[in-house]
Design a protein around this motif. Structure first.
Motif, PDB file in Angstrom:
ATOM      1  N   ASP A 219       0.803  -1.224   0.000  1.00 33.90           N
ATOM      2  CA  ASP A 219       0.000   0.000   0.000  1.00 33.90           C
ATOM      3  C   ASP A 219       0.831   1.266   0.000  1.00 33.90           C
ATOM      4  O   ASP A 219       0.279   2.371  -0.016  1.00 33.90           O
ATOM      5  N   PHE A 220       2.158   1.145   0.012  1.00 38.60           N
ATOM      6  CA  PHE A 220       3.011   2.330   0.082  1.00 38.60           C
ATOM      7  C   PHE A 220       3.764   2.517  -1.230  1.00 38.60           C
ATOM      8  O   PHE A 220       4.219   1.548  -1.854  1.00 38.60           O
ATOM      9  N   LYS A 221       3.873   3.784  -1.616  1.00 38.62           N
ATOM     10  CA  LYS A 221       4.658   4.148  -2.789  1.00 38.62           C
ATOM     11  C   LYS A 221       5.110   5.596  -2.631  1.00 38.62           C
ATOM     12  O   LYS A 221       4.597   6.337  -1.790  1.00 38.62           O
ATOM     13  N   VAL A 222       6.088   6.007  -3.423  1.00 37.59           N
ATOM     14  CA  VAL A 222       6.588   7.377  -3.386  1.00 37.59           C
ATOM     15  C   VAL A 222       5.639   8.240  -4.209  1.00 37.59           C
ATOM     16  O   VAL A 222       5.531   8.077  -5.430  1.00 37.59           O
ATOM     17  N   SER A 223       4.937   9.137  -3.538  1.00 39.42           N
ATOM     18  CA  SER A 223       3.945   9.967  -4.216  1.00 39.42           C
ATOM     19  C   SER A 223       4.444  11.377  -4.488  1.00 39.42           C
ATOM     20  O   SER A 223       3.813  12.119  -5.235  1.00 39.42           O
ATOM     21  N   ALA A 224       5.550  11.772  -3.864  1.00 36.83           N
ATOM     22  CA  ALA A 224       6.084  13.122  -4.050  1.00 36.83           C
ATOM     23  C   ALA A 224       7.576  13.108  -3.803  1.00 36.83           C
ATOM     24  O   ALA A 224       8.101  12.237  -3.113  1.00 36.83           O
ATOM     25  N   GLY A 225       8.274  14.068  -4.382  1.00 41.53           N
ATOM     26  CA  GLY A 225       9.714  14.145  -4.187  1.00 41.53           C
ATOM     27  C   GLY A 225      10.471  13.173  -5.069  1.00 41.53           C
ATOM     28  O   GLY A 225       9.917  12.561  -5.992  1.00 41.53           O
ATOM     29  N   THR A 226      11.752  13.003  -4.785  1.00 39.15           N
ATOM     30  CA  THR A 226      12.634  12.155  -5.577  1.00 39.15           C
ATOM     31  C   THR A 226      12.769  10.783  -4.937  1.00 39.15           C
ATOM     32  O   THR A 226      13.067  10.677  -3.752  1.00 39.15           O
ATOM     33  N   ASP A 227      12.538   9.753  -5.718  1.00 37.82           N
ATOM     34  CA  ASP A 227      12.698   8.390  -5.228  1.00 37.82           C
ATOM     35  C   ASP A 227      14.197   8.075  -5.202  1.00 37.82           C
ATOM     36  O   ASP A 227      14.862   8.066  -6.236  1.00 37.82           O
ATOM     37  N   PRO A 228      14.772   7.779  -4.020  1.00 40.07           N
ATOM     38  CA  PRO A 228      16.222   7.564  -3.939  1.00 40.07           C
ATOM     39  C   PRO A 228      16.679   6.177  -4.366  1.00 40.07           C
ATOM     40  O   PRO A 228      17.885   5.952  -4.526  1.00 40.07           O
ATOM     41  N   ARG A 229      15.770   5.262  -4.548  1.00 40.58           N
ATOM     42  CA  ARG A 229      16.162   3.894  -4.883  1.00 40.58           C
ATOM     43  C   ARG A 229      16.882   3.832  -6.222  1.00 40.58           C
ATOM     44  O   ARG A 229      16.444   4.401  -7.213  1.00 40.58           O
TER      45      ARG A 229
END
Length: 257
Positions: A140-150
């Motif tokens: 249920d979690f994902k990066v919705s804002a900002g820069t994804d560091p992965r």
């Protein structure tokens, strides 16, 4: 008439104010002694019992039943009485003199790298689940804002590339990123280290951790599990990064004018 009324000439206003002051004094005493269930009796820097224990006595033992089946804890006597000998040396015999590390302060856990012996169990939410979990295991979690560091490289304070971000650990109830997972091997063989989010700066093409240098990365404390982190593990990791702000480079210990 005097003698015909129950209170006679008794001053109710005076009685009320005195009862209030007695209650208030008792409340102050109660709150102060309850506040002394942790960290008391006081000790000196060398671990001896302090000669000045203060005005209030140490309270009697009270046993608390911990939630989620984690047993009981009795304080103040249930505190850990064993105090390890720290790798520190006083600079002079005068009371209040500063202490200096005698070994590797980041590994010895002294100064800004010091940590407290918290319980070696994960922090739980109100439902008894581990609060901090890897995002890779949370559908249920994902990066919705900002820069994804992965997938971005990790650069230390001396400009060296020391690894690559492979995952993020989030505080599920708070919905905040608490840690970044770094694979320290270029070939991705699973030798990972946790980076506290507040010590990382996510750029467009890299993740920067200024508090540590390349030579410090291998010493970052590891964790036992792959899906939860304990309070003690968190304490040691945060202390290591915090200590690096002063001890990663000897020049950081010099005064700034």
């Amino acid at each position: 008439m005097v003698g015909t009324e129950f209170f006679g000439n008794f001053d109710l206003a005076s009685a009320a104010i005195w009862l209030f002051w007695i209650f208030f004094a008792g409340l102050v005493y109660y709150l102060q002694t309850e506040n002394m269930r942790e960290g008391y009796p006081l000790e000196t820097d060398d671990g001896a019992i302090s000669p000045n224990q203060g005005l209030f006595p140490v309270p009697k033992d009270k046993t608390f039943i911990l939630p989620h089946g984690r047993g009981e804890v009795t304080v103040p006597s249930g505190q850990n009485p064993d105090r390890p000998v720290l790798a520190l040396q006083r600079t002079s015999k005068a009371a209040g003199s500063p202490y200096v590390p005698t070994g590797n302060p980041m590994m010895d856990g002294v100064g800004p790298a010091s940590w407290a012996p918290r319980r070696d169990v994960p922090e739980l939410d109100a439902h008894g689940h581990a609060k901090i979990q890897p995002m890779s295991k949370l559908e249920d979690f994902k990066v919705s804002a900002g820069t994804d560091p992965r997938g971005k490289p990790v650069v230390t304070g001396d400009g060296e590339v020391v690894g690559r971000i492979t995952d993020m650990w989030v505080d599920v109830p708070e919905q905040l990123v608490r840690y970044l997972v770094m694979d320290v091997n270029p070939e991705g063989d699973g030798q990972t280290r946790m980076i506290p989010m507040n010590f990382a700066r996510i750029k467009s093409d890299r993740v920067v951790i200024r508090s540590l240098y390349e030579g410090n990365v291998s010493g970052i404390p590891t964790i036992k599990g792959d899906a939860e982190i304990t309070l003690l593990e968190e304490e040691k990791i945060m202390a290591y990064f915090g200590g690096g702000t002063m001890y990663a480079d000897p020049r950081r210990e010099e005064p700034v004018i």
